[in-house]
Write an enzyme that holds these catalytic residues in place. Structure first.
Site, PDB file in Angstrom:
ATOM      1  N   TRP A  42     -18.323-110.154  12.071  1.00 13.72           N
ATOM      2  CA  TRP A  42     -18.247-109.069  11.097  1.00 13.72           C
ATOM      3  C   TRP A  42     -17.953-109.666   9.722  1.00 13.72           C
ATOM      4  CZ3 TRP A  42     -19.757-104.322  12.127  1.00 13.72           C
ATOM      5  CH2 TRP A  42     -19.451-103.305  11.228  1.00 13.72           C
TER       6      TRP A  42
ATOM      7  N   HIS B 276      -8.261 -97.059  10.733  1.00 13.94           N
ATOM      8  CA  HIS B 276      -8.863 -98.107  11.555  1.00 13.94           C
ATOM      9  C   HIS B 276      -8.458 -99.498  11.063  1.00 13.94           C
ATOM     10  CE1 HIS B 276     -11.740 -99.832  14.340  1.00 13.94           C
ATOM     11  NE2 HIS B 276     -12.282-100.523  13.345  1.00 13.94           N
TER      12      HIS B 276
END
Length: 168
Positions: free
Chosen positions: A32, A98
Site C-alpha cells: 500500500w 480506520h
C-alpha cells in the site's frame, strides 16, 4: 557489544552495527502506498548492505497493507532464521477512524511479536497526517525511516546476541 563507561563504575552495554553472518534479516513491507514503501525498502536494503549484511541474506517480504505486517512478522520470527525484522509501511490519516485502528493495531502487534519471540522488530511503519509527511520520511527532508529502522534492527540484534553471552 562493548561495555562503556558512563561516568560511574557501572558498565553500560550497547550493540554495534554488526551483522550476524549466520542469520538472515527480513525487510517486511506493505504494498500500500508503493511510492513511499518502495523508498523505505530501498533505504533499509542500502543500510543493511552498507553495514556488512550480504545481500543474499536479506529477505524482502511484501504484504498487502500495514494490517498484514504483524502476522507475517510472527511467521518470520517463528522460523528462528532471522536476526531481525525491519517492518515498513505507510498509513495516511483519512476521514475515518480506520487510520487509528490500523496504525495502533500494527504497532502494538509488532511489539508483541518482538517480545514474544525475543527478536528485534524495528517499526518503520509510518503513520502520518498527510502524504507529504510520508514523502519527507521516505528519502525526503526528514531522511529515510527505512534506513533508520534497519540500523535499529542491526544494533538491537547485536546487543541481544552479546547480552545472551554476557548473562549466560
Amino acid at each position: 557489544m562493548r561495555p562503556t563507561a558512563s561516568g560511574t563504575d557501572m558498565p553500560r552495554f550497547e550493540g554495534d552495527l554488526r551483522p550476524h553472518t549466520s542469520l538472515r534479516y527480513a525487510i517486511l513491507a506493505s504494498r500500500w502506498n508503493p511510492k513511499i514503501t518502495d523508498a523505505l525498502v530501498d533505504g533499509a536494503r542500502k543500510a543493511l548492505i552498507e553495514n556488512g549484511v550480504d545481500e543474499a541474506r536479506i529477505d524482502v517480504v511484501r504484504v498487502p497493507g500495514a494490517w498484514e505486517i504483524p502476522l507475517a512478522a510472527a511467521a518470520i520470527a517463528a522460523q528462528k532464521a532471522h536476526a531481525g525484522i525491519v517492518a515498513l509501511g505507510c498509513i495516511v490519516r483519512g476521514d475515518t477512524r480506520h487510520y487509528e485502528q490500523v496504525a495502533d493495531g500494527c504497532s502494538n502487534a509488532l511489539m508483541r511479536v518482538s517480545l514474544d519471540f525475543q527478536l528485534p522488530v524495528a517499526n518503520g511503519v509510518l503513520a502520518v497526517e498527510a502524504y507529504a509527511d510520508a514523502e519527507a520520511r521516505a528519502g525526503g527532508s526528514m531522511g529515510n525511516k527505512g534506513e533508520e529502522a534497519a540500523l535499529a534492527a542491526l544494533e538491537m540484534s547485536d546487543l541481544l546476541k552479546h547480552w545472551q553471552k554476557t548473562t549466560a
